[in-house]
Design a protein around this motif. Structure first.
Motif, PDB file in Angstrom:
ATOM      1  N   ALA A  76      53.910  -0.343 -90.406  1.00  0.00           N
ATOM      2  CA  ALA A  76      53.787  -0.289 -88.957  1.00  0.00           C
ATOM      3  C   ALA A  76      52.394   0.170 -88.557  1.00  0.00           C
ATOM      4  O   ALA A  76      51.789   1.027 -89.208  1.00  0.00           O
ATOM      5  CB  ALA A  76      54.831   0.662 -88.383  1.00  0.00           C
ATOM      6  N   VAL A  77      51.874  -0.400 -87.486  1.00  0.00           N
ATOM      7  CA  VAL A  77      50.509  -0.116 -87.046  1.00  0.00           C
ATOM      8  C   VAL A  77      50.528   0.820 -85.840  1.00  0.00           C
ATOM      9  O   VAL A  77      51.208   0.564 -84.852  1.00  0.00           O
ATOM     10  CB  VAL A  77      49.768  -1.426 -86.703  1.00  0.00           C
ATOM     11  N   SER A  78      49.780   1.923 -85.933  1.00  0.00           N
ATOM     12  CA  SER A  78      49.647   2.852 -84.810  1.00  0.00           C
ATOM     13  C   SER A  78      48.578   2.400 -83.833  1.00  0.00           C
ATOM     14  O   SER A  78      48.736   2.530 -82.618  1.00  0.00           O
ATOM     15  CB  SER A  78      49.286   4.258 -85.308  1.00  0.00           C
ATOM     16  N   LEU A  79      47.470   1.878 -84.371  1.00  0.00           N
ATOM     17  CA  LEU A  79      46.335   1.530 -83.521  1.00  0.00           C
ATOM     18  C   LEU A  79      45.744   0.200 -83.962  1.00  0.00           C
ATOM     19  O   LEU A  79      45.486  -0.002 -85.140  1.00  0.00           O
ATOM     20  CB  LEU A  79      45.256   2.617 -83.593  1.00  0.00           C
ATOM     21  N   GLU A  80      45.548  -0.691 -83.002  1.00  0.00           N
ATOM     22  CA  GLU A  80      44.931  -1.992 -83.271  1.00  0.00           C
ATOM     23  C   GLU A  80      43.850  -2.228 -82.223  1.00  0.00           C
ATOM     24  O   GLU A  80      44.130  -2.260 -81.018  1.00  0.00           O
ATOM     25  CB  GLU A  80      45.975  -3.096 -83.188  1.00  0.00           C
ATOM     26  N   VAL A  81      42.609  -2.352 -82.683  1.00  0.00           N
ATOM     27  CA  VAL A  81      41.476  -2.638 -81.801  1.00  0.00           C
ATOM     28  C   VAL A  81      40.910  -3.990 -82.219  1.00  0.00           C
ATOM     29  O   VAL A  81      40.608  -4.203 -83.392  1.00  0.00           O
ATOM     30  CB  VAL A  81      40.387  -1.550 -81.915  1.00  0.00           C
ATOM     31  N   ARG A  82      40.782  -4.896 -81.258  1.00  0.00           N
ATOM     32  CA  ARG A  82      40.330  -6.254 -81.575  1.00  0.00           C
ATOM     33  C   ARG A  82      39.122  -6.612 -80.716  1.00  0.00           C
ATOM     34  O   ARG A  82      39.196  -6.582 -79.479  1.00  0.00           O
ATOM     35  CB  ARG A  82      41.436  -7.284 -81.319  1.00  0.00           C
ATOM     36  N   ARG A  83      38.009  -6.930 -81.396  1.00  0.00           N
ATOM     37  CA  ARG A  83      36.803  -7.488 -80.759  1.00  0.00           C
ATOM     38  C   ARG A  83      36.377  -6.678 -79.529  1.00  0.00           C
ATOM     39  O   ARG A  83      35.974  -7.235 -78.510  1.00  0.00           O
ATOM     40  CB  ARG A  83      37.021  -8.959 -80.380  1.00  0.00           C
ATOM     41  N   LEU A  84      36.472  -5.368 -79.628  1.00  0.00           N
ATOM     42  CA  LEU A  84      36.200  -4.502 -78.479  1.00  0.00           C
ATOM     43  C   LEU A  84      34.700  -4.417 -78.208  1.00  0.00           C
ATOM     44  O   LEU A  84      33.920  -4.005 -79.072  1.00  0.00           O
ATOM     45  CB  LEU A  84      36.764  -3.111 -78.726  1.00  0.00           C
ATOM     46  N   ALA A  85      34.316  -4.793 -77.001  1.00  0.00           N
ATOM     47  CA  ALA A  85      32.916  -4.688 -76.569  1.00  0.00           C
ATOM     48  C   ALA A  85      32.879  -3.966 -75.236  1.00  0.00           C
ATOM     49  O   ALA A  85      33.791  -4.091 -74.417  1.00  0.00           O
ATOM     50  CB  ALA A  85      32.289  -6.075 -76.446  1.00  0.00           C
ATOM     51  N   TYR A  86      31.804  -3.189 -75.043  1.00  0.00           N
ATOM     52  CA  TYR A  86      31.692  -2.434 -73.788  1.00  0.00           C
ATOM     53  C   TYR A  86      30.231  -2.154 -73.470  1.00  0.00           C
ATOM     54  O   TYR A  86      29.450  -1.756 -74.342  1.00  0.00           O
ATOM     55  CB  TYR A  86      32.441  -1.099 -73.882  1.00  0.00           C
ATOM     56  N   ALA A  87      29.861  -2.360 -72.219  1.00  0.00           N
ATOM     57  CA  ALA A  87      28.541  -1.988 -71.706  1.00  0.00           C
ATOM     58  C   ALA A  87      28.717  -1.037 -70.532  1.00  0.00           C
ATOM     59  O   ALA A  87      29.586  -1.249 -69.670  1.00  0.00           O
ATOM     60  CB  ALA A  87      27.764  -3.225 -71.266  1.00  0.00           C
ATOM     61  N   TYR A  88      27.919   0.013 -70.487  1.00  0.00           N
ATOM     62  CA  TYR A  88      27.963   0.944 -69.365  1.00  0.00           C
ATOM     63  C   TYR A  88      27.350   0.288 -68.116  1.00  0.00           C
ATOM     64  O   TYR A  88      26.634  -0.715 -68.223  1.00  0.00           O
ATOM     65  CB  TYR A  88      27.235   2.238 -69.734  1.00  0.00           C
ATOM     66  N   PRO A  89      27.660   0.852 -66.937  1.00  0.00           N
ATOM     67  CA  PRO A  89      27.168   0.234 -65.697  1.00  0.00           C
ATOM     68  C   PRO A  89      25.650   0.046 -65.638  1.00  0.00           C
ATOM     69  O   PRO A  89      25.167  -0.868 -64.959  1.00  0.00           O
ATOM     70  CB  PRO A  89      27.652   1.205 -64.609  1.00  0.00           C
ATOM     71  N   ASP A  90      24.898   0.892 -66.377  1.00  0.00           N
ATOM     72  CA  ASP A  90      23.439   0.730 -66.364  1.00  0.00           C
ATOM     73  C   ASP A  90      22.962  -0.389 -67.289  1.00  0.00           C
ATOM     74  O   ASP A  90      21.755  -0.623 -67.436  1.00  0.00           O
ATOM     75  CB  ASP A  90      22.733   2.042 -66.721  1.00  0.00           C
ATOM     76  N   GLY A  91      23.912  -1.068 -67.933  1.00  0.00           N
ATOM     77  CA  GLY A  91      23.575  -2.181 -68.809  1.00  0.00           C
ATOM     78  C   GLY A  91      23.485  -1.819 -70.280  1.00  0.00           C
ATOM     79  O   GLY A  91      23.335  -2.699 -71.126  1.00  0.00           O
TER      80      GLY A  91
END
Length: 251
Positions: free
Chosen positions: A6-21
Motif C-alpha cells: 500500500a502506498v502512503s504518498l504518491e507524487v507525480r510530475r510535480l512542478a511549481y513556480a513561485y509568484p515571482d517566477g
C-alpha cells in the motif's frame, strides 16, 4: 525505487513556480509505501520545503499531482488531507501554544470534532508513544527543548495521521535527546518522511533516502549506498561529518 504494498504518498510530475517566477520544482516523482521511513536530503534551496508544503495543500501544484493514501490533494479534500499529513516543525514552539501539554495534544483532534472518551484516549496514547505521559498537566514552556519536540510529535500523532513529516528533527538536540527521539521514531507504526541535513541521523532512522537538488529527485536508494557515494554527495553540496564513514554497502 517503487515501493511494495500500500502506498502512503504518491507524487507525480510535480512542478511549481513561485509568484515571482522562481521555479522551485521541475517535475518531482516519488512514491512512499505505508510504514516506510524515508529521508529527504538536499542542499539549501533544493526545493525540500516547497515539496513538503504541497503534501498538505499549503501550496497548489503548477503541474502534476499529490495523493495521500489514494486521496488527491485538492481544495475539496484539504480537511481530510491535513488530518492524514502531520507536519512537525523544526521549532516546537511554533506548534505548542496552549496552557498545558494535554490541551496542546488535544487541540487538533478536538478541532476535527473528536470529543469525550475518544479524545482522552487519543491524547493519552499520543503522549505514551513519545514517552511524555507524565507531563500532561505541565505548561509546555516549562519543558526542555527535547521534551517540547517530543510533545510536538505527540500533537501530530493524536490526529492519527497516514504520514508524519518531520522538518530537521535532530536540530538543536543534545546527544541524549537526539538518541531518545530516534528510538521513539523507530518504534512508531506510521509512515515517516524526514527532511534533514543530518546525514548520520538519516542513516540511523531511514533505510531509504531521496536526494532533491535543483528541484528534481537526483537519487533514490538505500541510505547507506547514497551516503557511501562521495561524488554524489559532493555534486549536491551534502557532507558527512568529519571522521564519519557509513558502513560498506554490499555490491
Amino acid at each position: 525505487m517503487k515501493p511494495q504494498g500500500a502506498v502512503s504518498l504518491e507524487v507525480r510530475r510535480l512542478a511549481y513556480a513561485y509568484p515571482d517566477g522562481t521555479q522551485a520544482l521541475f517535475g518531482v516523482d516519488l512514491s512512499i509505501a505505508r510504514g516506510e521511513r524515508v529521508a529527504l536530503l538536499g542542499p539549501n534551496g533544493a526545493g525540500k520545503t516547497t515539496l513538503v508544503m504541497h503534501l498538505n495543500g499549503i501550496l497548489t501544484p503548477g503541474h502534476g499531482s499529490v495523493e495521500v493514501a489514494g486521496l488527491p490533494v485538492r481544495a475539496d479534500t484539504l480537511r481530510e488531507i491535513r488530518r492524514r499529513v502531520g507536519l512537525v516543525f523544526q521549532d516546537p514552539d511554533d506548534q505548542l501554544f496552549m496552557p498545558t501539554v494535554r490541551e496542546d495534544v488535544a487541540f487538533g483532534p478536538a478541532n476535527m470534532g473528536v470529543r469525550g472518551a475518544e479524545l482522552e484516549r487519543r491524547v493519552a496514547d499520543a503522549l505514551e508513544r513519545v514517552g511524555m505521559a507524565g507531563v500532561a498537566d505541565r505548561p509546555p514552556h516549562h519543558l526542555s527543548f527535547g521534551q517540547r519536540r517530543r510533545v510536538a510529535v505527540a500533537t501530530v500523532l493524536a490526529m492519527e495521521p497516514e504520514i508524519l513529516v518531520l522538518d530537521e528533527p535532530s536540530s538543536n538536540l543534545d546527544p541524549a535527546s537526539r538518541r531518545e527521539l530516534a528510538q521513539i521514531l523507530k518504534n512508531l507504526d506510521v509512515t515517516v518522511l524526514m527532511v534533514t541535513h543530518d546525514l548520520p541521523y538519516a542513516l540511523e532512522l531511514c533505510e531509504r533516502s531521496l536526494i532533491l537538488s535543483g528541484g528534481v529527485i537526483v537519487a533514490d536508494g538505500p541510505t547507506d549506498k547514497l551516503l557511501g557515494d562521495g561524488d554524489l554527495l559532493a555534486a549536491h553540496r551534502l557532507e558527512l561529518p568529519y571522521g564519519f564513514a557509513p558502513p560498506a554497502h554490499p555490491r
